[in-house]
Design a protein around this motif. Structure first.
Motif, PDB file in Angstrom:
ATOM      1  N   UNK A   1       4.753  -8.119   2.898  1.00  0.00           N
ATOM      2  CA  UNK A   1       3.172  -7.835   3.058  1.00  0.00           C
ATOM      3  C   UNK A   1       2.435  -7.985   1.962  1.00  0.00           C
ATOM      4  N   UNK A   2       2.946  -7.414   0.642  1.00  0.00           N
ATOM      5  CA  UNK A   2       2.213  -7.673  -0.385  1.00  0.00           C
ATOM      6  C   UNK A   2       2.034  -9.401  -0.887  1.00  0.00           C
ATOM      7  N   UNK A   3       2.839 -10.139  -0.442  1.00  0.00           N
ATOM      8  CA  UNK A   3       2.980 -11.485  -0.849  1.00  0.00           C
ATOM      9  C   UNK A   3       1.853 -12.181   0.192  1.00  0.00           C
ATOM     10  N   UNK A   4       1.816 -11.607   1.327  1.00  0.00           N
ATOM     11  CA  UNK A   4       0.789 -12.169   2.401  1.00  0.00           C
ATOM     12  C   UNK A   4      -0.507 -11.622   1.909  1.00  0.00           C
ATOM     13  N   UNK A   5      -0.825 -10.569   1.676  1.00  0.00           N
ATOM     14  CA  UNK A   5      -1.978 -10.079   1.124  1.00  0.00           C
ATOM     15  C   UNK A   5      -2.449 -10.953  -0.031  1.00  0.00           C
TER      16      UNK A   5
ATOM     17  N   UNK B   1      -4.876  -9.612  -7.887  1.00  0.00           N
ATOM     18  CA  UNK B   1      -3.492  -9.446  -6.776  1.00  0.00           C
ATOM     19  C   UNK B   1      -3.275  -8.048  -6.657  1.00  0.00           C
ATOM     20  N   UNK B   2      -2.648  -7.607  -5.549  1.00  0.00           N
ATOM     21  CA  UNK B   2      -2.468  -6.371  -5.070  1.00  0.00           C
ATOM     22  C   UNK B   2      -0.947  -6.024  -5.540  1.00  0.00           C
ATOM     23  N   UNK B   3      -0.792  -5.193  -6.386  1.00  0.00           N
ATOM     24  CA  UNK B   3       0.508  -4.668  -7.241  1.00  0.00           C
ATOM     25  C   UNK B   3       1.435  -3.913  -6.100  1.00  0.00           C
ATOM     26  N   UNK B   4       2.668  -3.909  -6.434  1.00  0.00           N
ATOM     27  CA  UNK B   4       3.450  -2.906  -5.561  1.00  0.00           C
ATOM     28  C   UNK B   4       3.205  -1.463  -6.182  1.00  0.00           C
ATOM     29  N   UNK B   5       2.821  -1.220  -7.212  1.00  0.00           N
ATOM     30  CA  UNK B   5       2.238   0.072  -7.440  1.00  0.00           C
ATOM     31  C   UNK B   5       1.073   0.745  -6.829  1.00  0.00           C
TER      32      UNK B   5
ATOM     33  N   UNK C   1       0.313   4.653  -0.158  1.00  0.00           N
ATOM     34  CA  UNK C   1       1.149   5.177   0.736  1.00  0.00           C
ATOM     35  C   UNK C   1       1.312   6.767   0.577  1.00  0.00           C
ATOM     36  N   UNK C   2       1.249   7.017  -0.905  1.00  0.00           N
ATOM     37  CA  UNK C   2       1.261   8.416  -1.290  1.00  0.00           C
ATOM     38  C   UNK C   2      -0.064   9.077  -0.687  1.00  0.00           C
ATOM     39  N   UNK C   3      -1.155   8.837  -0.951  1.00  0.00           N
ATOM     40  CA  UNK C   3      -2.362   9.359  -0.415  1.00  0.00           C
ATOM     41  C   UNK C   3      -2.283   9.496   0.941  1.00  0.00           C
ATOM     42  N   UNK C   4      -1.643   8.441   1.902  1.00  0.00           N
ATOM     43  CA  UNK C   4      -1.676   8.735   3.374  1.00  0.00           C
ATOM     44  C   UNK C   4      -0.672   9.782   3.426  1.00  0.00           C
ATOM     45  N   UNK C   5       0.427   9.684   2.612  1.00  0.00           N
ATOM     46  CA  UNK C   5       1.402  11.094   2.791  1.00  0.00           C
ATOM     47  C   UNK C   5       1.049  12.329   2.460  1.00  0.00           C
ATOM     48  N   UNK C   6       0.024  12.534   1.698  1.00  0.00           N
ATOM     49  CA  UNK C   6      -0.414  13.652   1.250  1.00  0.00           C
ATOM     50  C   UNK C   6      -1.483  14.354   2.134  1.00  0.00           C
ATOM     51  N   UNK C   7      -2.021  13.473   2.773  1.00  0.00           N
ATOM     52  CA  UNK C   7      -3.132  13.749   4.124  1.00  0.00           C
ATOM     53  C   UNK C   7      -2.202  14.612   5.258  1.00  0.00           C
ATOM     54  N   UNK C   8      -1.025  13.915   5.252  1.00  0.00           N
ATOM     55  CA  UNK C   8      -0.235  14.695   6.387  1.00  0.00           C
ATOM     56  C   UNK C   8       0.487  15.904   5.724  1.00  0.00           C
TER      57      UNK C   8
ATOM     58  N   UNK D   1     -10.295  10.445  -6.962  1.00  0.00           N
ATOM     59  CA  UNK D   1     -10.497  10.568  -5.645  1.00  0.00           C
ATOM     60  C   UNK D   1      -9.853   9.220  -4.915  1.00  0.00           C
ATOM     61  N   UNK D   2      -8.430   9.268  -5.193  1.00  0.00           N
ATOM     62  CA  UNK D   2      -7.486   8.156  -4.879  1.00  0.00           C
ATOM     63  C   UNK D   2      -7.671   8.119  -3.177  1.00  0.00           C
ATOM     64  N   UNK D   3      -7.870   9.186  -2.605  1.00  0.00           N
ATOM     65  CA  UNK D   3      -7.747   9.512  -1.357  1.00  0.00           C
ATOM     66  C   UNK D   3      -9.001   8.849  -0.435  1.00  0.00           C
ATOM     67  N   UNK D   4     -10.031   8.394  -1.266  1.00  0.00           N
ATOM     68  CA  UNK D   4     -11.257   7.495  -0.763  1.00  0.00           C
ATOM     69  C   UNK D   4     -10.955   6.095  -1.025  1.00  0.00           C
ATOM     70  N   UNK D   5     -10.046   5.593  -1.786  1.00  0.00           N
ATOM     71  CA  UNK D   5      -9.743   4.378  -2.036  1.00  0.00           C
ATOM     72  C   UNK D   5      -8.930   3.443  -1.153  1.00  0.00           C
ATOM     73  N   UNK D   6      -9.044   2.139  -1.013  1.00  0.00           N
ATOM     74  CA  UNK D   6      -7.970   1.436  -0.428  1.00  0.00           C
ATOM     75  C   UNK D   6      -7.036   0.806  -1.346  1.00  0.00           C
ATOM     76  N   UNK D   7      -6.241   0.097  -1.093  1.00  0.00           N
ATOM     77  CA  UNK D   7      -5.072  -0.258  -2.139  1.00  0.00           C
ATOM     78  C   UNK D   7      -5.723  -1.236  -3.021  1.00  0.00           C
ATOM     79  N   UNK D   8      -6.711  -2.183  -2.564  1.00  0.00           N
ATOM     80  CA  UNK D   8      -7.264  -2.958  -3.761  1.00  0.00           C
ATOM     81  C   UNK D   8      -8.078  -2.091  -4.707  1.00  0.00           C
ATOM     82  N   UNK D   9      -8.650  -1.411  -4.254  1.00  0.00           N
ATOM     83  CA  UNK D   9      -9.342  -0.412  -5.519  1.00  0.00           C
ATOM     84  C   UNK D   9      -8.694   0.333  -6.377  1.00  0.00           C
ATOM     85  N   UNK D  10      -7.608   0.952  -5.491  1.00  0.00           N
ATOM     86  CA  UNK D  10      -6.644   1.720  -6.560  1.00  0.00           C
ATOM     87  C   UNK D  10      -6.108   0.900  -7.770  1.00  0.00           C
TER      88      UNK D  10
END
Length: 484
Positions: free
Chosen positions: A293-297, A308-312, A318-325, A365-374
């Motif tokens: 998925x990262x390579x496709x992005x 480029x979008x990094x693995x980190x 993914x962590x911000x989505x998990x913390x919301x749950x 405010x990482x919970x308000x950012x997308x992967x590219x912004x983070x």
């Protein structure tokens, strides 16, 4: 008449109580303007240039480079409002720099903006002054036969410690000028191993002395020391015959002060271990789909479509989505009130190894950012960390930490929680391993994930649910679409 004012090490904020002098930016006899940086100090959190709130002539400095001063200790004294600098006796054939280092500068023109009683409104912010910046000038000694008005108040000079050099004073490898060293880490390393930087030839641009040059000098010194005890054809080489019955002296152990960043890390980790009842769980995950998925992005962005979008960055999202749950893990414990405090936003810290040691910059405010912004913010903070320019505010206030120790080529770890947070996710290296995929053995990209959590804020079921959700998103990135 001139007034001699004492400038003390100011409170640098964030509860810091001391700082180490890395580099003086002025010398005794220099003319400084209001809010001009005079010294570079290193705190437990960042490197800071400290401006002086007074304009005038520097009459004394307190503390050598490498020494540590508490907040409120004197840094330097400045003669404010002087039409002349403190007078000196008629010099001999010695150089002007010798007279200056002896603490007897001669008369000089007044500094622009060095009016009596003038000063900065705020020593670290620098507002409250409109005085033009004065040129930095060296005070020259009076010629023989001329008289200079004495300063109205005696000033006790703190002379710099002389450095023994084989060549003439001020000569570096046959050239005149200061030692060509920029990095304070190089200076500290040389100081710890008693390496005279004036005797080294730098391999960097314009003769700049690099860490590799100091490391080579250390190795040469160690080899010379070993050669003194090496056995030759005539027997061991010794300096003198040992006294009968006397035991050989034991080698002295090296002592490294726990201060600066290393001291702050030691204090925080010790407090974490002593206060937090932590537990760790871990799981292996198939990261093949995440890497695809990262390579496709990145392919979709094109050759000039932005960073480029990094693995980190993907793992951070993914962590911000998990913390919301599982908001229990985005919390802290108020031990005095015996309360768990769940925090409304995610300020995501990430561990970064630098020459100054381990630091944890925080993505606000990482919970308000997308992967590219983070990813862009991680890249920006990482560059600041490498150059030692992170501010204390950028290193504090985190609520959850992501630690990618896979960059060191290791698979797993049981990380220590970054106090006062409640959890930390560790990520090992992603590497090809045999894996059962769709009922068949295959070679897949596998990563080990480990979660250390504060057992006071949740039980193992919550921690396991968080880690399993992270692993599911790694194995099937489409799972994230439910929460995006």
């Amino acid at each position: 008449m001139a007034q001699v004012l004492e400038f003390k090490l100011p409170d640098l904020g964030e509860g810091l109580t001391e700082a180490e002098i890395v580099r003086w930016l002025v010398e005794v006899g220099d003319v400084v303007a209001i809010d001009q940086p005079v010294v570079e100090v290193e705190t437990a959190k960042a490197m800071v240039e400290v401006p002086c709130p007074y304009g005038g002539v520097v009459t004394a400095r307190f503390g050598e480079e490498g020494s540590e001063l508490p907040v409120g200790a004197p840094l330097l004294t400045v003669a404010v409002g002087a039409t002349e600098a403190p007078a000196s006796p008629a010099p001999s054939t010695s150089s002007a720099s010798s007279a200056s280092s002896a603490g007897t500068p001669a008369a000089e023109e007044p500094s622009a903006g060095a009016e009596s009683g003038s000063g900065s409104g705020n020593v670290l912010v620098g507002y409250g002054t409109g005085a033009p910046a004065a040129r930095r000038r060296r005070i020259r000694p009076e010629r023989a036969g001329t008289s200079a008005a004495p300063a109205p108040a005696p000033v006790v000079e703190h002379e710099p410690v002389p450095v023994a050099v084989p060549a003439a004073a001020g000569e570096v490898n046959g050239r005149q000028g200061p030692v060509a060293v920029v990095s304070p880490l190089v200076r500290r390393l040389a100081r710890q191993h008693e390496i005279d930087l004036r005797r080294l030839a730098g391999s960097g641009p314009d003769g700049l002395i690099l860490r590799a040059d100091v490391d080579s000098a250390i190795r040469r010194a160690e080899e010379a020391a070993r050669a003194q005890t090496r056995t030759t054809a005539d027997g061991p080489v010794v300096a003198e015959a040992p006294t009968a019955g006397a035991a050989a002296p034991a080698a002295a152990a090296e002592r490294i002060p726990l201060r600066g960043v290393r001291g702050a890390v030691a204090d925080k980790l010790s407090r974490s271990r002593s206060e937090i009842p932590d537990a760790t769980c871990w799981v292996d995950a198939d990261a093949t789909e995440l890497m695809a998925a990262r390579a496709a992005m990145n392919a979709a962005s094109g050759p000039s479509g932005g960073p480029k979008v990094s693995v980190l960055a993907l793992l951070a999202r993914i962590c911000t989505a998990a913390l919301a749950r599982y908001p229990e893990l985005n919390s802290t414990v108020d031990t005095a009130a015996r309360e768990i405090v769940r925090l409304p936003g995610v300020h995501l810290g990430f561990a970064a190894q630098t020459e100054r040691g381990l630091v944890v910059p925080v993505v606000r405010d990482a919970h308000t950012r997308n992967a590219e912004s983070i990813g862009a913010e991680i890249a920006r903070l990482t560059e600041l960390a490498r150059t030692g320019k992170l501010s204390p505010a950028q290193l504090t206030g985190g609520t959850f930490t992501l630690n990618n120790y896979g960059v060191f080529g290791v698979d797993g770890s049981t990380p220590i929680i970054n106090h006062p947070e409640a959890a930390m996710l560790g990520v090992g290296r992603i590497m090809p391993k045999p894996w059962v995929h769709n009922g068949e053995l295959a070679v897949r990209q596998v990563v080990q994930l480990s979660l250390t959590f504060d057992h006071r804020v949740c039980d193992g079921g919550t921690a396991g649910g968080f880690l399993r959700y992270v692993a599911d998103c790694v194995e099937q990135p489409a799972v994230l679409l439910r929460t995006l």
